[in-house]
Design a protein around this motif. Structure first.
Motif, mmCIF file in Angstrom:
data_model
loop_
_atom_site.group_PDB
_atom_site.id
_atom_site.type_symbol
_atom_site.label_atom_id
_atom_site.label_comp_id
_atom_site.label_asym_id
_atom_site.label_seq_id
_atom_site.Cartn_x
_atom_site.Cartn_y
_atom_site.Cartn_z
ATOM 1 N N GLY A 1 0.937 -1.294 -0.067
ATOM 2 C CA GLY A 1 -0.065 0.096 -0.153
ATOM 3 C C GLY A 1 0.932 1.266 0.124
ATOM 4 N N TYR B 1 -2.311 -1.104 9.390
ATOM 5 C CA TYR B 1 -1.264 -1.115 8.465
ATOM 6 C C TYR B 1 -1.945 -0.305 7.039
ATOM 7 C CZ TYR B 1 2.102 -4.257 10.505
ATOM 8 O OH TYR B 1 2.762 -4.926 11.512
ATOM 9 N N GLY B 2 -1.016 0.489 6.460
ATOM 10 C CA GLY B 2 -1.634 1.405 5.190
ATOM 11 C C GLY B 2 -0.937 2.388 5.195
ATOM 12 N N ALA C 1 -5.487 -0.255 4.642
ATOM 13 C CA ALA C 1 -5.153 -0.397 3.255
ATOM 14 C C ALA C 1 -4.512 -1.508 3.180
ATOM 15 C CB ALA C 1 -4.526 0.707 2.817
ATOM 16 N N THR C 2 -3.719 -2.231 3.794
ATOM 17 C CA THR C 2 -2.990 -3.411 3.646
ATOM 18 C C THR C 2 -3.958 -4.514 3.727
ATOM 19 O OG1 THR C 2 -0.837 -2.202 4.553
ATOM 20 C CG2 THR C 2 -1.044 -4.681 4.343
ATOM 21 N N THR D 1 -1.869 5.419 2.532
ATOM 22 C CA THR D 1 -3.090 4.982 1.932
ATOM 23 C C THR D 1 -4.049 4.901 2.886
ATOM 24 O OG1 THR D 1 -2.117 2.829 2.087
ATOM 25 C CG2 THR D 1 -1.748 4.118 -0.049
ATOM 26 N N THR E 1 -6.915 -4.629 3.044
ATOM 27 C CA THR E 1 -7.898 -4.611 1.834
ATOM 28 C C THR E 1 -7.103 -5.248 0.691
ATOM 29 O OG1 THR E 1 -8.955 -2.758 2.635
ATOM 30 C CG2 THR E 1 -9.145 -3.181 0.422
ATOM 31 N N ARG F 1 -12.405 -6.521 5.571
ATOM 32 C CA ARG F 1 -11.268 -6.042 4.676
ATOM 33 C C ARG F 1 -10.494 -7.376 3.902
ATOM 34 N NH1 ARG F 1 -11.014 -2.084 8.859
ATOM 35 N NH2 ARG F 1 -9.545 -3.077 9.927
#
Length: 322
Positions: free
Chosen positions: A24, A53-54, A61-62, A57, A64, A114
């Protein structure tokens, strides 16, 4: 790829765990998919992430990205042991963080959405929540197990005493308790050898080291390794403080004919308490290096030379009391 039992459980996990923190913010979704596919092709069945985490972004997001990869099918979900974490804040709301029973329940459901899966194999507490009584934590985790949403529970960044406290509380409830601990562990950071590792060994927890290369400092910073991080002020300070040791380290790796990054991971794999280092590749090339590390055999003489360069603290309480 070789496999090891996760602590005292019968679960078999690859001796390298694929960390996904870069998915991400640093590594695009297509490249993340490629890394996941390459890992699976090479027998890596252990994938670790976290709900926060992400980075740039956005939180979540990670997970996802991993969920989108799993949604492609091809028995991807059936082939992996999927681990994620909770604790870190997911919003500005006061209850969207920590280890309250409410947050454990809601965070798990959000991760499942997610990740596009119906269960998490290893659900980990990212940090200790001193405000959450263990009876509250374990009651919530027991409910998730009974509902089939999680299978095992692990910890991350726990002290040795916390591991003991958590598992004694679980024992009193006739619950399995913690089966793994993620800790900062590498040649430049060996503090957990004092008390965390003995606690893990005593209670049968698998040890999952994160930052196995010390943020890149063990990846050959003097000879051109990890060029993406060499320019940072923090890295320059660390290199200056450790230069004599790093010079010896990189010379030893050159003698072995191996890259420092690969030897750093191999050293962890030679530590009896370690189940699987968590490697967080930004590229497929970095993943390939980590996979190569599993084939490196270090002799007793080489391990002794490494210990001479980066000595550990020794056992507690001898290290500080005798």
């Amino acid at each position: 790829m070789r496999y090891r039992r996760l602590g005292r459980t019968a679960l078999q996990v690859s001796e390298v765990c694929l960390g996904t923190m870069n998915f991400g913010p640093t590594t695009s979704e297509p490249e993340s998919f490629a890394i996941l596919d390459r890992a699976l092709e090479n027998g890596v069945n252990f994938v670790d992430t976290a709900n926060q985490y992400g980075g740039s972004t956005g939180v979540g997001a990670t997970e996802t990205i991993i969920g989108s990869w799993l949604a492609q099918g091809g028995d991807r979900r059936e082939q992996i042991v999927l681990a994620t974490k909770l604790y870190e804040p997911m919003s500005d709301r006061p209850n969207d963080r920590g280890l309250s029973a409410r947050n454990i329940r809601l965070a798990c459901d959000a991760s499942l959405r997610r990740l596009q899966t119906d269960h998490i194999d290893l659900y980990q507490m990212h940090h200790l929540d001193r405000a959450a009584p263990w009876d509250e934590v374990w009651q919530a985790m027991e409910t998730l197990v009974a509902q089939g949403k999680i299978i095992y529970v692990g910890s991350s960044n726990f002290a040795g005493w916390t591991v003991a406290q958590a598992n004694e509380a679980a024992r009193s409830r006739h619950f399995l308790g913690l089966v793994s601990e993620q800790s900062l562990y590498n040649l430049t950071e060996r503090t957990i050898e004092l008390e965390v590792i003995p606690a893990c060994e005593s209670y049968g927890l698998g040890l999952l080291p994160w930052s196995p290369l010390g943020g890149g400092i063990l990846a050959g910073v003097l000879s051109g390794g990890d060029t993406g991080r060499r320019g940072s002020a923090d890295m320059q300070r660390r290199v200056a403080s450790l230069r004599p040791q790093l010079e010896q380290w990189e010379a030893l790796c050159a003698d072995l004919g191996e890259r420092p990054s690969d030897v750093g991971i191999a050293w962890l794999l030679h530590q009896p308490a370690v189940t699987a280092p968590i490697v967080g590749p930004r590229t497929i090339a970095q993943l390939d290096g980590a996979l190569h590390a599993t084939s490196i055999e270090l002799s007793r003489d080489v391990l002794d030379r490494i210990d001479a360069i980066f000595p550990g603290p020794g056992p507690a309480p001898e290290a500080y009391a005798w």
